[in-house]
Scaffold this active site. Sequence first.
Site, short mmCIF file in Angstrom:
data_model
loop_
_atom_site.label_atom_id
_atom_site.label_comp_id
_atom_site.label_asym_id
_atom_site.label_seq_id
_atom_site.Cartn_x
_atom_site.Cartn_y
_atom_site.Cartn_z
N CYS A 188 0.64 -1.30 -0.05
CA CYS A 188 -0.01 -0.01 0.12
C CYS A 188 0.81 1.23 -0.10
O CYS A 188 1.50 1.38 -1.01
CB CYS A 188 -1.03 -0.11 1.20
SG CYS A 188 -2.26 1.18 0.96
N HIS A 210 -3.40 -5.71 -0.06
CA HIS A 210 -2.76 -6.05 1.30
C HIS A 210 -2.86 -7.61 1.34
O HIS A 210 -3.88 -8.35 1.39
CB HIS A 210 -3.84 -5.59 2.39
CG HIS A 210 -3.91 -3.98 2.58
ND1 HIS A 210 -2.97 -3.54 3.30
CD2 HIS A 210 -4.61 -3.06 1.99
CE1 HIS A 210 -3.18 -2.03 3.59
NE2 HIS A 210 -4.09 -2.02 2.38
N GLU A 239 -1.83 -9.47 3.65
CA GLU A 239 -2.09 -9.79 5.05
C GLU A 239 -3.62 -9.90 5.23
O GLU A 239 -4.15 -10.43 6.16
CB GLU A 239 -1.49 -9.05 6.03
CG GLU A 239 -1.90 -7.81 6.30
CD GLU A 239 -1.72 -6.45 5.22
OE1 GLU A 239 -1.14 -6.77 4.10
OE2 GLU A 239 -1.97 -5.44 5.53
#
Lengths: 258, 209
Positions: free
Chosen positions: B82, B187, B189
Amino acid sequence: MLAKRIIPCLDVKEGRVVKGINFVGLRDAGDPVESAQRYSDGGADEITFLDITASHENRRTLFDLVDRTASTIAVPLTVGGGVRERRDVSELLHAGADKVSINSAAAANPTFVSDMAEAYGSQAIVVAIDAKRVPGKTARWTVYTHGGRRDTGLDAIAWAKEMADRGAGEILLTSMDRDGTRDGYDLVLTRTVVDAIPIPVVASGGVGTLDHVYEGLTSGGADAALAASIFHDGHYTVAEVKKYLLERGVCVRPPEQC
Amino acid sequence: MSRSRVTIVDLGLGNLHSVAKAFERAGAVAEISADPEVLRRADRLVMPGQGAFKECAHALAGAIGEAVRAWIDEGRPYLGICLGMQALFDSSEEAPGEEGLGIFGGTVRRFAPGLVDAEGRPLKVPHIGWNQIRSRHPVFEDGEWYYFVHSYYCVPNDESLVAATTDYGGPFCSAIARDNVLACQFHPEKSQHAGARVISHFLGDVAWS
């Protein structure tokens, strides 16, 4: 193309799931972390926790739960319920929530929403609107707070617009008339709000069948469908919902084979 | 086999917990640090970022930014997520006058007003949710879905940097790869198994261009 999201919602109280979940082989149906993991493994795009703990003293339990859940699952986590002040928002985000949902505190003080969006970014702030239809010929809804016990008299559509203007990143829209009925989302309410505001709308309240989810995302125009009991009671899995939607041309992230 | 070690750059811009946990789930040892000395001793560097470009640029203006720039110049493995991707470029429309790390030539632009979706409805900004990528790059899977939360996207001067694109009112650059540097706008994650596979690639022995 951005996918429509399917979001299982878990009601939690003092760190435990309130309504038992009928997953086959679940060791502890009351453990929100294990349930959240099952849902995310099954293709849920996001998980929402709604904390219904009555007292504010037990917040530590919720923060601990959010922390453990965020460590376990790899999809976004939204947490709502009892969010009253800045500290509630910051502690939930710090514990690992991606978004915090604000309900009664927004109605009590709309500036709270602007302040939180300014401080943490719109993407982290969801405003939950519990709307109930006003009897009469014209379609009108007012906003209820305090778990549906208090009618604020605020017009739900105007309120959704104000919340979007104040920086809410998303609206979690629950039809009080439909919640718990399994009669389907209030599609008129959903579509009216979707057309009125430039931010995503999550439809909630009333899902009983696969077709209800489809209708909410198409006729209702919602960006995401939130449901609780159809998943918890074991009627449908998230994968079944998504398969049904994909077969009907709705853009969703396909459940992974694993 | 010894476990991979990753050091996560803490710019003080938010919770890095889920990023650290995602690496731990992939079998790595993850530490979070804002200490340039610790960053220099890392095996692999990950720079996540949420929030605003201005704060990010300020956080990178000092010793941390120097450490990150030196790291990349030395050809050591870097993953930007990001803002950790956006910060690699010269500047951003989000904060005119603020300087990024300038590792790559290019800028960061906001999704233009007036963009519409397939149904002709105005696109919502920020772009939040799951979207698909188009990629021919070995680290990213063509057609795979990842989780995005952003209003700005990178526009590299050198198009050969682009490792993946995503459609949101038109294609935008959603990942870059060059030598030791991998960076994505989405993202990993928060992107379930697809994200975990990106993380595993980063922990493996691959050159990314």
